[in-house]
Design a protein around this motif. Structure first.
Motif, mmCIF file in Angstrom:
data_model
loop_
_atom_site.group_PDB
_atom_site.id
_atom_site.type_symbol
_atom_site.label_atom_id
_atom_site.label_comp_id
_atom_site.label_asym_id
_atom_site.label_seq_id
_atom_site.Cartn_x
_atom_site.Cartn_y
_atom_site.Cartn_z
ATOM 1 N N ARG A 221 -7.227 -5.486 13.522
ATOM 2 C CA ARG A 221 -7.382 -4.794 14.801
ATOM 3 C C ARG A 221 -8.354 -3.638 14.599
ATOM 4 O O ARG A 221 -8.526 -3.133 13.488
ATOM 5 C CB ARG A 221 -6.036 -4.277 15.297
ATOM 6 C CG ARG A 221 -4.973 -5.353 15.473
ATOM 7 C CD ARG A 221 -3.641 -4.734 15.873
ATOM 8 N NE ARG A 221 -2.613 -5.744 16.083
ATOM 9 C CZ ARG A 221 -1.803 -6.201 15.133
ATOM 10 N NH1 ARG A 221 -1.910 -5.716 13.900
ATOM 11 N NH2 ARG A 221 -0.891 -7.108 15.403
ATOM 12 N N ARG A 222 -8.955 -3.187 15.692
ATOM 13 C CA ARG A 222 -9.942 -2.115 15.551
ATOM 14 C C ARG A 222 -9.296 -0.827 15.056
ATOM 15 O O ARG A 222 -9.909 -0.060 14.314
ATOM 16 C CB ARG A 222 -10.665 -1.882 16.873
ATOM 17 C CG ARG A 222 -9.775 -1.490 18.037
ATOM 18 C CD ARG A 222 -10.583 -1.368 19.311
ATOM 19 N NE ARG A 222 -9.789 -0.826 20.410
ATOM 20 C CZ ARG A 222 -10.264 -0.585 21.622
ATOM 21 N NH1 ARG A 222 -11.531 -0.844 21.888
ATOM 22 N NH2 ARG A 222 -9.490 -0.086 22.564
ATOM 23 N N SER A 223 -8.034 -0.570 15.440
ATOM 24 C CA SER A 223 -7.346 0.620 14.937
ATOM 25 C C SER A 223 -7.055 0.501 13.451
ATOM 26 O O SER A 223 -7.029 1.511 12.730
ATOM 27 C CB SER A 223 -6.042 0.837 15.710
ATOM 28 O OG SER A 223 -5.180 -0.278 15.568
ATOM 29 N N GLU A 224 -6.838 -0.729 12.967
ATOM 30 C CA GLU A 224 -6.596 -0.927 11.541
ATOM 31 C C GLU A 224 -7.872 -0.749 10.732
ATOM 32 O O GLU A 224 -7.821 -0.302 9.581
ATOM 33 C CB GLU A 224 -6.004 -2.319 11.315
ATOM 34 C CG GLU A 224 -4.625 -2.501 11.938
ATOM 35 C CD GLU A 224 -4.127 -3.927 11.870
ATOM 36 O OE1 GLU A 224 -2.930 -4.157 12.110
ATOM 37 O OE2 GLU A 224 -4.945 -4.829 11.584
ATOM 38 N N GLY A 270 -12.287 -9.155 -5.428
ATOM 39 C CA GLY A 270 -12.289 -8.963 -3.986
ATOM 40 C C GLY A 270 -11.655 -7.643 -3.618
ATOM 41 O O GLY A 270 -11.562 -6.725 -4.444
ATOM 42 N N ALA A 271 -11.224 -7.542 -2.389
ATOM 43 C CA ALA A 271 -10.601 -6.324 -1.874
ATOM 44 C C ALA A 271 -9.202 -6.654 -1.387
ATOM 45 O O ALA A 271 -8.970 -7.708 -0.786
ATOM 46 C CB ALA A 271 -11.428 -5.726 -0.739
ATOM 47 N N VAL A 272 -8.282 -5.753 -1.652
ATOM 48 C CA VAL A 272 -6.905 -5.872 -1.177
ATOM 49 C C VAL A 272 -6.628 -4.687 -0.269
ATOM 50 O O VAL A 272 -6.780 -3.532 -0.682
ATOM 51 C CB VAL A 272 -5.902 -5.913 -2.346
ATOM 52 C CG1 VAL A 272 -4.470 -5.948 -1.811
ATOM 53 C CG2 VAL A 272 -6.169 -7.119 -3.228
ATOM 54 N N LEU A 273 -6.244 -4.973 0.959
ATOM 55 C CA LEU A 273 -5.961 -3.933 1.938
ATOM 56 C C LEU A 273 -4.458 -3.824 2.139
ATOM 57 O O LEU A 273 -3.775 -4.840 2.312
ATOM 58 C CB LEU A 273 -6.626 -4.249 3.282
ATOM 59 C CG LEU A 273 -8.103 -4.663 3.264
ATOM 60 C CD1 LEU A 273 -8.593 -4.907 4.683
ATOM 61 C CD2 LEU A 273 -8.950 -3.617 2.578
ATOM 62 N N GLN A 274 -3.953 -2.621 2.095
ATOM 63 C CA GLN A 274 -2.565 -2.336 2.458
ATOM 64 C C GLN A 274 -2.599 -1.694 3.841
ATOM 65 O O GLN A 274 -3.147 -0.611 4.016
ATOM 66 C CB GLN A 274 -1.910 -1.396 1.444
ATOM 67 C CG GLN A 274 -1.919 -1.903 0.012
ATOM 68 C CD GLN A 274 -1.012 -3.099 -0.190
ATOM 69 O OE1 GLN A 274 -0.118 -3.360 0.622
ATOM 70 N NE2 GLN A 274 -1.228 -3.834 -1.275
ATOM 71 N N ILE A 275 -2.002 -2.369 4.824
ATOM 72 C CA ILE A 275 -2.171 -1.965 6.221
ATOM 73 C C ILE A 275 -0.808 -1.810 6.877
ATOM 74 O O ILE A 275 0.070 -2.668 6.730
ATOM 75 C CB ILE A 275 -3.013 -3.002 6.993
ATOM 76 C CG1 ILE A 275 -4.426 -3.052 6.416
ATOM 77 C CG2 ILE A 275 -3.060 -2.676 8.477
ATOM 78 C CD1 ILE A 275 -5.306 -4.084 7.050
ATOM 79 N N LEU A 276 -0.656 -0.716 7.594
ATOM 80 C CA LEU A 276 0.533 -0.494 8.412
ATOM 81 C C LEU A 276 0.207 -0.937 9.829
ATOM 82 O O LEU A 276 -0.484 -0.245 10.574
ATOM 83 C CB LEU A 276 0.940 0.983 8.393
ATOM 84 C CG LEU A 276 2.145 1.359 9.265
ATOM 85 C CD1 LEU A 276 3.380 0.584 8.835
ATOM 86 C CD2 LEU A 276 2.408 2.857 9.217
#
Length: 413
Positions: A221-224, A270-276
């Protein structure tokens, strides 16, 4: 002859009004303090510790919902309160019948500003456009009702939406005015590559390339996207962070349940994203692409290196005068405007007018594009997007499986 009352013998020492007991003396001193203006237990100012806890509790309460949701709910309540004032009605106590009239007024285009009673409100609600306002969609109406209910709960006077004055009116509105939801157009991989090619090669263009590529590959999402930080616990308003692994990195220390430690030396990194997100914390893995000019991880590394981003918000504004990178965080509106601008420049959906294309594309176009492009099992897409149900994931898969299963031929026609 009048008989005298018998005397009751007294036990213990008699009460002496001139010499009160210690407890009475203490109570008298307390009364004297109150009369002299001394602070009672109730009137005493809270301790600094309790004041700090109270402020912290208010912060947690404000963070219970996102900024966008709070702004929308506040706008819904202000509009409802303004309609009540024009109609001569009071917001408290809650009245389901009044809310039902408001829902009808919204769909019918508003009510006359001169309405002063319920009879006039009902008459005005039956006249389309009587208040000079455009009617709202059913989805917007449901959102407004949610905002009104939320504000009533905060005031300790919950609104019963199951009341017939609300439930039956809303059911009738859905039946009469319900339409399929207006969804943003999905952007597919080839279209994303064309959009990336429209951006300049300056620092702003490098940042925007990373935003588009990470947003698409992560299904964010754009907020993420704008809520990402360079690492954990680096800002108070961050909603996630990124961790980049170079090719051949040993990822066993990162506690990846699905990682094959034996083949760690052969991985591309690669990249790992932690997202709330809306459903809680989730982990999003973004692998490296086949070409550096379109690889999301490579574009992100280039932005972080040239923008000298190593702490705090990942995506930041860039000054137009001197090209300096700000320490603040980009707003989510930038993502929506960026998608619209690049889609227009790339000529996507050229058969539409410019205004129609601006309305067709937005921040969710990246998220829907990944869901529609990924030719993998639906469960993996659902986990990647962080959806609570498979039905929600299918809503994002724009035309992916259309006509793949032909029931007409299967039935023998």
């Amino acid at each position: 002859m009048q008989q005298e009352n018998p005397k009751i013998p007294m036990t213990g020492s008699p009460r002496n009004c001139d010499n009160p007991t210690p407890k009475e003396d203490e109570m008298a001193n307390t009364d004297d303090e109150l009369e002299d203006g001394g602070a009672s237990l109730i009137e005493r100012a809270p301790s600094p510790h309790l004041a700090a806890l109270s402020e912290k509790a208010r912060d947690y309460a404000r963070n219970a919902r996102s900024d966008n949701t709070r702004r929308a709910y506040d706008a819904d309540w202000r509009q409802f309160a303004a309609w009540l004032r024009r109609s001569g009605l009071d917001p408290l106590p809650t009245d389901p019948q009044t809310v039902g009239l408001y829902l009808a007024a919204c769909v019918e285009g508003g009510v006359s500003a001169g309405a002063r009673n319920i009879g006039e409100v009902s008459a005005g609600a039956r006249n389309i456009g009587a208040g000079g306002r455009a009617p709202v969609s059913v989805a917007t109406l449901e959102r407004r009702l949610a905002g009104i209910c939320w504000h009533y709960r905060q005031r300790g006077d919950p609104l019963d939406t199951s009341d017939r004055h609300i439930s039956t009116v809303l059911a009738g509105i859905r039946r009469a005015h319900g339409r399929p939801p207006l969804q943003k157009e999905a952007i597919f991989a080839d279209e994303l590559i064309a959009m990336l090619a429209t951006l300049d090669m300056d620092l702003r263009g490098i940042r925007d390339r990373a935003i588009l590529a990470i947003g698409f590959a992560g299904g964010l999402r754009r907020s993420e996207i704008v809520g990402l930080d360079c690492g954990p616990d680096q800002s108070e308003d961050g909603t996630g962070w990124v961790e980049i692994f170079p090719p051949g990195a040993d990822i066993s220390s990162a506690s990846r349940d699905s990682a094959d430690v034996s083949s760690a030396s052969n991985n591309d990194g690669g990249a790992v994203l932690q997202i709330l997100g809306k459903t809680g914390w989730r982990e999003v893995e973004i692998g490296r692409g086949s070409r550096p000019e379109t690889c999301p991880v490579a574009l992100l590394e280039t932005w972080m290196r040239l923008g000298r981003i190593s702490q705090g918000p990942l995506f930041r504004p860039i000054a137009r005068k001197n090209g300096g990178v700000s320490a603040n965080r980009l707003t989510d509106k930038h993502v929506a405007r960026l998608v619209q601008k690049t889609a227009l420049a790339a000529g996507i959906r050229g058969e539409l007018t410019e205004g129609e294309r601006r309305r067709a594309f937005g921040g969710h176009s990246l998220r829907a594009g990944l869901a529609s492009s990924a030719q993998i099992e639906e469960a993996h897409v659902q986990k990647h997007l962080g959806h609570a149900s498979a039905e929600m994931t299918r809503r994002y898969q724009r035309k992916r499986d259309r006509f793949r299963v032909n029931l007409t031929k299967a039935a023998g026609l």
